[in-house]
Design a protein around this motif. Sequence first.
Motif, mmCIF file in Angstrom:
data_model
loop_
_atom_site.group_PDB
_atom_site.id
_atom_site.type_symbol
_atom_site.label_atom_id
_atom_site.label_comp_id
_atom_site.label_asym_id
_atom_site.label_seq_id
_atom_site.Cartn_x
_atom_site.Cartn_y
_atom_site.Cartn_z
ATOM 1 N N GLN A 178 0.825 -1.202 0.000
ATOM 2 C CA GLN A 178 0.000 0.000 0.000
ATOM 3 C C GLN A 178 0.863 1.257 0.000
ATOM 4 N N VAL A 211 -5.538 -0.400 -6.595
ATOM 5 C CA VAL A 211 -6.379 0.295 -5.613
ATOM 6 C C VAL A 211 -7.851 0.044 -5.905
ATOM 7 N N LYS A 223 -11.602 5.022 1.581
ATOM 8 C CA LYS A 223 -10.917 5.070 0.296
ATOM 9 C C LYS A 223 -11.868 4.678 -0.833
#
Length: 295
Positions: free
Chosen positions: A5, A185, A256
């Motif tokens: 990440q 992502v 997110k």
Amino acid sequence: MESAQHLIMLALQASIFLIVLVIGLGATMNDATYVLKRPGLLIRSVLSINVIVPLFAVLLALALPLSHVAKAGILLMAISPFPPFIPASELKAGGRQSYVYGLLVAISLLAIVIVPLTVALLNVIVPAAISISPAAVAKLVFTSLFLPMGIGMAIHRFAPAFSERAAPIISKIANIILIVAIIPVLIAVWPEMHKLIGNGTVLAIAAVNLVGLLAGHLLGGPDPRDRTVLAISSASRHPVIALTIATAINAEPQVKAAILLFVIVGLLVSAPYQKWRKRAHPDSPANANAPVKAE
């Protein structure tokens, strides 16, 4: 997992840095100071991008029964300045280069102060949504927007021939890095993003984008090309800054997901407006830098 990440976030930040650098490579000092030299246009631009959109997002967060992660994602996007890959869309839609680049410079410069202040206010108004040091936000905005723009403009000033040759190469590299970084992502947050569909989050995001388009169009001034630029800038937000803040505060994956959902919904909401403005100014590239009356 954490190291992966971290690498993805570094790649996203690097891509944005390079994209802004490319803009700086093509911008003149007149472009950079265009908005700063016009107080009326500057005030209206800041009002639309940094006041109306965040204020509307706060009102939605307080009024609607959205989940706290949806509220955090929407608020993080609302306070983030418009992204540096938007100028290309604005130019295609009929915007003048001087205002497009000048607005990015002005908002990037002011964001070093405005964004941290906005975060501080949100910590008071919606304390459960965002909690991060304003100094950390200022550093992020400076390194991702203002610094690469300044470097690019300096290169353009002292080595214009080199900047012209380097810009398309750096742009391709930046786009490749952005695509490579954003795919994992999207894959990682898709399950959480899917959960946000159908509970009012999409409608709230669409409302924020529509308010941004409307505010920018109305406050853009008498020149229709400037209305286009400010509308798109007001509706578009900087996902990398929002994602970086979310990572810094160890936000849940759903936050997110809400940020990326904001990007997708925003693109869908803004697309009809951009097509309309492009049809309204089919000859815009030839007149992109036509002079207008100073304010």
